[in-house]
Structures are given as structure tokens and as C-alpha cells.
Design an enzyme around this catalytic site. Structure first.
Site, PDB file in Angstrom:
ATOM      1  N   SER A 234       0.780  -1.243   0.000  1.00  0.00           N
ATOM      2  CA  SER A 234       0.000   0.000   0.000  1.00  0.00           C
ATOM      3  C   SER A 234       0.807   1.286   0.000  1.00  0.00           C
ATOM      4  O   SER A 234       0.252   2.364  -0.209  1.00  0.00           O
ATOM      5  CB  SER A 234      -0.933  -0.017   1.219  1.00  0.00           C
ATOM      6  OG  SER A 234      -0.196  -0.296   2.394  1.00  0.00           O
TER       7      SER A 234
ATOM      8  N   PHE B 166      -1.456  -3.345   5.936  1.00  0.00           N
ATOM      9  CA  PHE B 166      -1.915  -3.175   7.312  1.00  0.00           C
ATOM     10  C   PHE B 166      -2.273  -1.710   7.458  1.00  0.00           C
ATOM     11  O   PHE B 166      -1.411  -0.881   7.744  1.00  0.00           O
ATOM     12  CB  PHE B 166      -0.783  -3.576   8.256  1.00  0.00           C
ATOM     13  CG  PHE B 166      -1.235  -4.017   9.608  1.00  0.00           C
ATOM     14  CD1 PHE B 166      -2.268  -4.919   9.747  1.00  0.00           C
ATOM     15  CD2 PHE B 166      -0.616  -3.552  10.751  1.00  0.00           C
ATOM     16  CE1 PHE B 166      -2.681  -5.350  11.004  1.00  0.00           C
ATOM     17  CE2 PHE B 166      -1.018  -3.973  12.013  1.00  0.00           C
ATOM     18  CZ  PHE B 166      -2.055  -4.873  12.132  1.00  0.00           C
ATOM     19  N   GLU B 167      -3.505  -1.359   7.189  1.00  0.00           N
ATOM     20  CA  GLU B 167      -3.880   0.048   7.098  1.00  0.00           C
ATOM     21  C   GLU B 167      -5.155   0.342   7.897  1.00  0.00           C
ATOM     22  O   GLU B 167      -5.937  -0.556   8.180  1.00  0.00           O
ATOM     23  CB  GLU B 167      -4.108   0.429   5.614  1.00  0.00           C
ATOM     24  CG  GLU B 167      -2.874   0.252   4.734  1.00  0.00           C
ATOM     25  CD  GLU B 167      -1.723   1.183   5.095  1.00  0.00           C
ATOM     26  OE1 GLU B 167      -1.931   2.187   5.808  1.00  0.00           O
ATOM     27  OE2 GLU B 167      -0.583   0.896   4.662  1.00  0.00           O
TER      28      GLU B 167
ATOM     29  N   THR C  49      10.090   7.399   2.664  1.00  0.00           N
ATOM     30  CA  THR C  49       8.851   6.640   2.811  1.00  0.00           C
ATOM     31  C   THR C  49       8.461   6.735   4.289  1.00  0.00           C
ATOM     32  O   THR C  49       9.233   7.235   5.101  1.00  0.00           O
ATOM     33  CB  THR C  49       9.016   5.141   2.454  1.00  0.00           C
ATOM     34  OG1 THR C  49       9.903   4.546   3.407  1.00  0.00           O
ATOM     35  CG2 THR C  49       9.548   4.926   1.049  1.00  0.00           C
TER      36      THR C  49
ATOM     37  N   ALA D 123       0.202  -9.376   7.956  1.00  0.00           N
ATOM     38  CA  ALA D 123       0.889 -10.325   7.064  1.00  0.00           C
ATOM     39  C   ALA D 123       1.663 -11.391   7.823  1.00  0.00           C
ATOM     40  O   ALA D 123       1.965 -12.452   7.272  1.00  0.00           O
ATOM     41  CB  ALA D 123       1.841  -9.553   6.144  1.00  0.00           C
TER      42      ALA D 123
ATOM     43  N   TYR E 147      22.729   1.921  10.127  1.00  0.00           N
ATOM     44  CA  TYR E 147      21.880   1.069   9.287  1.00  0.00           C
ATOM     45  C   TYR E 147      22.577  -0.252   8.965  1.00  0.00           C
ATOM     46  O   TYR E 147      22.342  -1.263   9.622  1.00  0.00           O
ATOM     47  CB  TYR E 147      21.437   1.798   7.997  1.00  0.00           C
ATOM     48  CG  TYR E 147      20.224   1.144   7.383  1.00  0.00           C
ATOM     49  CD1 TYR E 147      18.971   1.734   7.453  1.00  0.00           C
ATOM     50  CD2 TYR E 147      20.330  -0.106   6.764  1.00  0.00           C
ATOM     51  CE1 TYR E 147      17.855   1.097   6.919  1.00  0.00           C
ATOM     52  CE2 TYR E 147      19.224  -0.741   6.230  1.00  0.00           C
ATOM     53  CZ  TYR E 147      17.992  -0.136   6.309  1.00  0.00           C
ATOM     54  OH  TYR E 147      16.895  -0.772   5.797  1.00  0.00           O
TER      55      TYR E 147
HETATM   56  P1  NAD Z   1       6.532   1.731   3.691  1.00  0.00           P
HETATM   57  O1  NAD Z   1       6.418   2.150   5.097  1.00  0.00           O
HETATM   58  O2  NAD Z   1       6.339   2.762   2.646  1.00  0.00           O
HETATM   59  O3  NAD Z   1       5.522   0.509   3.391  1.00  0.00           O
HETATM   60  C1  NAD Z   1       5.412  -0.583   4.246  1.00  0.00           C
HETATM   61  C2  NAD Z   1       4.290  -1.487   3.798  1.00  0.00           C
HETATM   62  O4  NAD Z   1       4.210  -2.590   4.709  1.00  0.00           O
HETATM   63  C3  NAD Z   1       2.906  -0.852   3.775  1.00  0.00           C
HETATM   64  O5  NAD Z   1       2.197  -1.301   2.643  1.00  0.00           O
HETATM   65  C4  NAD Z   1       2.241  -1.396   5.040  1.00  0.00           C
HETATM   66  O6  NAD Z   1       0.819  -1.460   4.985  1.00  0.00           O
HETATM   67  C5  NAD Z   1       2.853  -2.775   5.089  1.00  0.00           C
HETATM   68  N1  NAD Z   1       2.828  -3.403   6.409  1.00  0.00           N
HETATM   69  C6  NAD Z   1       3.491  -3.037   7.537  1.00  0.00           C
HETATM   70  N2  NAD Z   1       3.225  -3.903   8.534  1.00  0.00           N
HETATM   71  C7  NAD Z   1       2.389  -4.853   8.032  1.00  0.00           C
HETATM   72  C8  NAD Z   1       1.784  -6.009   8.558  1.00  0.00           C
HETATM   73  N3  NAD Z   1       1.975  -6.406   9.814  1.00  0.00           N
HETATM   74  N4  NAD Z   1       0.972  -6.729   7.744  1.00  0.00           N
HETATM   75  C9  NAD Z   1       0.740  -6.350   6.453  1.00  0.00           C
HETATM   76  N5  NAD Z   1       1.318  -5.272   5.895  1.00  0.00           N
HETATM   77  C10 NAD Z   1       2.131  -4.524   6.673  1.00  0.00           C
HETATM   78  O7  NAD Z   1       7.973   1.034   3.563  1.00  0.00           O
HETATM   79  P2  NAD Z   1       9.095   1.038   2.426  1.00  0.00           P
HETATM   80  O8  NAD Z   1      10.106   2.077   2.774  1.00  0.00           O
HETATM   81  O9  NAD Z   1       8.504   0.988   1.080  1.00  0.00           O
HETATM   82  O10 NAD Z   1       9.799  -0.353   2.756  1.00  0.00           O
HETATM   83  C11 NAD Z   1       9.499  -1.559   2.098  1.00  0.00           C
HETATM   84  C12 NAD Z   1      10.764  -2.400   2.030  1.00  0.00           C
HETATM   85  O11 NAD Z   1      11.750  -1.687   1.250  1.00  0.00           O
HETATM   86  C13 NAD Z   1      11.405  -2.637   3.410  1.00  0.00           C
HETATM   87  O12 NAD Z   1      11.917  -3.923   3.446  1.00  0.00           O
HETATM   88  C14 NAD Z   1      12.538  -1.623   3.434  1.00  0.00           C
HETATM   89  O13 NAD Z   1      13.591  -1.981   4.285  1.00  0.00           O
HETATM   90  C15 NAD Z   1      12.961  -1.639   1.978  1.00  0.00           C
HETATM   91  N6  NAD Z   1      13.775  -0.471   1.563  1.00  0.00           N
HETATM   92  C16 NAD Z   1      13.386   0.799   1.851  1.00  0.00           C
HETATM   93  C17 NAD Z   1      14.214   1.862   1.487  1.00  0.00           C
HETATM   94  C18 NAD Z   1      13.833   3.286   1.798  1.00  0.00           C
HETATM   95  O14 NAD Z   1      14.703   4.165   1.697  1.00  0.00           O
HETATM   96  N7  NAD Z   1      12.601   3.581   2.103  1.00  0.00           N
HETATM   97  C19 NAD Z   1      15.423   1.622   0.796  1.00  0.00           C
HETATM   98  C20 NAD Z   1      15.753   0.308   0.464  1.00  0.00           C
HETATM   99  C21 NAD Z   1      14.920  -0.738   0.863  1.00  0.00           C
END
Ligand code: NAD
Length: 392
Positions: A50, A74-75, A276, A112, A235
């Protein structure tokens, strides 16, 4: 209801339905402009669909490759008196746009990590998709309830070994000051691995395999960040880095099973740092990202979630060129961020930055604008003074 941003610490507690829809629309437009007509995934499961990288994965799959998508998130749902969370509005907007294109698009609002979510997803795949050929694991979660023991584990964002002092930006007060993070205990490290490591990804893949809902040649990927010297102590070399290392272990284990049973493959994809909801909660990252945006925008190499993920699917996972793999077998998408000259310039900014020169020498204004856009604020086409129904 008039919906305005309400920021508390590093989170915005409100979200605008029309603004979130605009955000989704812009990402769809990017993919439609750039799609190459390659063969890609046909039936995609996105766990964490999402927001951020997961949402971009879903949009790319549907609008870049015409895939049917099932999402898990999870929203917070809306009520007459309270706006939903941004991810809820993003998902509604995505579903409407995908369905208009004749694509199957359904989303489950569930934890999830639970067995129930896995069971519901399997039932849904069986009923509407048959089998899935791409599984994206993109959760950003602060805690996890172990589905078998019922115990709840919380992740910690702390260094390992010794305390670390780093410049930090409070994005709310705009103050730059030193922040000291005490080292994590062994238990805190283990708990973070339990939440953000690969165990749940493996549980998903095992459950899907056992239910025979994985297509031949299935691909699965989870996402990670590694970074270099500037962010390493908080990190890559910290609790969250340990958890991410566990994804490499899980990828090997999943690949071994998938190769034998389905001719499939699991990858960890390394993505660049950007704004994010999850990254804004990590100490030091907002300052690093503000400096990084300044440098990468000046270089003309700046990318957001949709550019990164479109590249991952179109050039890498479903591209004709060779995969850009590192020695651990991870797909690297953040070469431009890690280049010596980019890191050098970010380090120069880092050395000089303070509360007074923040706006001048970093792109904090760009960071903030992007942060508000995550919640649907700051789109020219939306009238934020107009009454809007939070229930869409
Ligand atoms: P985000 O916060 O934008 O999105 C997280 C998502 O996880 C959402 O859709 C949320 O609804 C879902 N979620 C959280 N808990 C949940 C649960 N218990 N059940 C179901 N859904 C759940 O996060 P993001 O930054 O897009 O991160 C996603 C992945 O990308 C992570 O593994 C993160 O480490 C990785 N990542 C992020 C970055 C960055 O800079 N943001 C860089 C590299 C990698």
C-alpha cells in the site's frame, strides 16, 4: 470534512483521499510512459502493497505488464469522522484504476505475519488467480507477533557494539543536533531480526508452495538497503542491517527449494534511500536523504520509488540484460547513490550542515514535499480547503 496534514514526530496522522489518488495516478502515468512491451509477470502477490516500494511494485506489475495483483497491507480504514491511513487511500485508487483496465486487483487488510493472512491469500489466489508468478515481499513493520507462539517482538534501531553519535535532523522542529544511540543488547538484535529478517518471507513461500499456488519459474524478491560509510553505523552495521543480512540467508534457502520444485528463484534487491513512512522513522536517515537528494538532483540521477522499481522489473527481473548482481547474489539498484563522487559530496554537506544552513545546502524542502505527498498533501490539482468525504 476538511483534511489538513497533522504531523506528530516523524509521522503524519492524517491523509487526503484525493491527494493519495493523485500520487497513485502519477506513478501509473510514469509506468505507462516508460513501459517497453516486454513479457513480464502475470499474477503478482505483493506483501506490503500500500505504500512506498511495495505500492510501486504493484503499480509496475499492473500497468507495466498487465498483471493481476493481490495485495496485503496493514492500514487504517476510514470512518465518517476520521480519514483513513494513506495506504488505504492509495490502495483504493490503485484498485479502481486497475479494474478500469480490466485487471484483477484485490487487497487484504490483515497482519501479514499471521497464519490467517496466509490462509486468506491462498484461498484468494486459488479462487481468482490460479497461481502467482511473482511474489514481492515489501513489509516495513515495527513489530511482529509470532504466529505460532503468539509472542510479540519489537524491532530496535540501534548500533551494534558501541554507542554512535551522529548528526541528526528532527524533521518536525527542523533542528540539526548530535544524537547518541546506545548499542543494542543481544536480545534487541535478535528481536529486530525476528521482525525484519527473513523468517516470515520463508514462511510465506513455504505456505504458498505447500498450497501449490506458485507457478513454474516463479520469482520472489524482498527489498533491502545497504548504504556506505555515512549510514553504516546506524543502518548497515546496526540492528536493522543484521535483520537485512538475514534476508540473504532466507533468499538462499527459498531459492534452493524453488529451484528444485518450480525452477524458480528468490532475490534480495538492494534499493536506494528515499522518503517513505518507514525510512522517515529511522534516526539520521532524513538528514542523509536530504543531502543525498541535493546531490543526486544536481547530478540528474535522482529517482523515486516508481523509477527504482520500474527499473528493477523492466531491466532486471524481466529484462534481457544480465542481472546486476553483487558477490552475495543480490540485485543492485542503487549504484548511482553509492558512487564515490556522490558519497563524497554528501559527506561534504554532512560535515557542514547545521540548523541554520539546512535549507541552503541540503534538499530538505524536497524531502519535506515528498514526505507530505506520501500522505496525499501538496498536489496542485487538489483543493485542500474543500470538503471531502473520507469514506471512499
Ligand atoms: P513503507 O512504510 O512505505 O511501506 C510498508 C508497507 O508494509 C505498507 O504497505 C504497510 O501497509 C505494510 N505493512 C506493515 N506492517 C504490516 C503487517 N503487519 N501486515 C501487512 N502489511 C504490513 O515502507 P518502504 O520504505 O517501502 O519499505 C518496504 C521495504 O523496502 C522494506 O523492506 C525496506 O527496508 C525496503 N527499503 C526501503 C528503502 C527506503 O529508503 N525507504 C530503501 C531500500 C529498501
Amino acid at each position: 470534512m476538511i483534511i489538513k496534514p497533522k504531523v506528530r514526530g516523524f509521522i503524519c496522522t492524517t491523509a487526503h483521499p484525493q491527494g493519495c489518488a493523485e500520487n497513485v495516478k502519477e506513478q501509473i502515468a510514469y509506468v505507462e510512459q516508460h513501459k517497453s512491451g516486454k513479457e513480464g509477470p502475470k499474477n503478482v502477490l505483493v506483501i506490503g502493497c500500500s505504500n512506498g516500494y511495495g505500492l510501486a511494485s504493484r503499480i509496475t506489475s499492473a500497468f507495466g505488464f498487465g498483471a493481476n495483483t493481490l495485495g496485503v497491507m496493514f492500514e487504517k480504514e476510514p470512518t465518517e469522522r476520521r480519514a483513513a491511513s494513506a495506504g488505504w487511500y492509495n490502495t483504493r485508487a490503485f484498485e479502481i484504476a486497475a479494474q478500469e483496465k480490466g485487471l484483477f486487483a484485490k487487497s487484504l487488510n490483515a497482519d501479514a505475519f499471521s497464519n490467517e493472512a496466509k490462509e486468506s491469500v491462498i484461498a484468494e489466489i486459488k479462487e481468482n488467480m490460479g497461481q502467482v508468478d511473482l511474489v514481492v515481499y515489501s513489509l516495513g513493520a515495527p513489530r511482529r507477533k509470532d504466529p505460532n507462539s503468539g509472542e510479540v517482538y519489537s524491532s530496535t534501531l540501534k548500533p551494534i557494539g558501541e554507542a554512535v553519535t551522529r548528526k541528526n535532523l528532527n524533521t518536525d522542529t527542523r533542528v540539526v543536533s548530535d544524537l547518541t544511540l546506545e548499542p543494542a543488547s543481544e536480545e534487541e538484535i535478535a528481536n529486530t531480526v525476528k521482525v525484519m529478517g527473513g523468517e516470515d518471507w520463508e514462511m510465506w513461500m513455504d505456505a504458498l508452495a505447500q498450497a501449490d499456488v506458485l507457478a513454474p519459474g516463479v520469482i520472489t524478491t524482498s527489498y533491502t538497503y545497504i548504504g556506505r560509510e555515512l549510514t553504516w553505523p546506524i543502518y548497515g552495521g546496526a540492528t536493522i542491517g543484521k535483520a537485512k543480512e538475514d534476508l540473504d540467508r532466507a533468499a538462499k534457502a527459498i531459492s534452493k527449494k524453488l529451484e528444485a520444485e518450480k525452477g524458480g528463484k528468490a532475490y534480495v534487491s538492494v534499493l536506494k534511500a528515499l522518503v517513505t513512512q518507514s525510512s522517515s522513522a529511522i534516526p539520521v536517515m532524513p538528514l542523509y536523504i536530504s543531502a543525498l537528494y541535493k546531490v543526486m538532483k544536481e547530478n540528474g540521477t535522482h529517482e523515486g520509488c516508481i523509477e527504482q522499481i520500474f527499473g528493477l522489473l523492466d531491466d532486471q527481473l524481466y529484462g534481457q540484460s544480465e542481472l546486476n548482481l553483487d558477490d552475495v547474489g543480490r540485485i543492485r539498484m542503487e549504484d548511482n547513490e553509492l558512487k564515490d563522487d556522490v558519497q563524497q559530496k554528501v559527506a561534504e554537506i554532512w560535515a557542514q550542515v547545521n540548523t541554520e544552513n539546512l535549507d541552503e545546502i541540503t534538499d530538505f524542502s524536497g524531502y519535506q514535499a515528498e514526505f507530505f505527498r506520501l500522505f496525499g498533501f501538496g498536489f496542485d490539482s487538489v483543493d485542500y480547503d474543500a470538503d471531502v468525504d473520507p469514506v471512499v
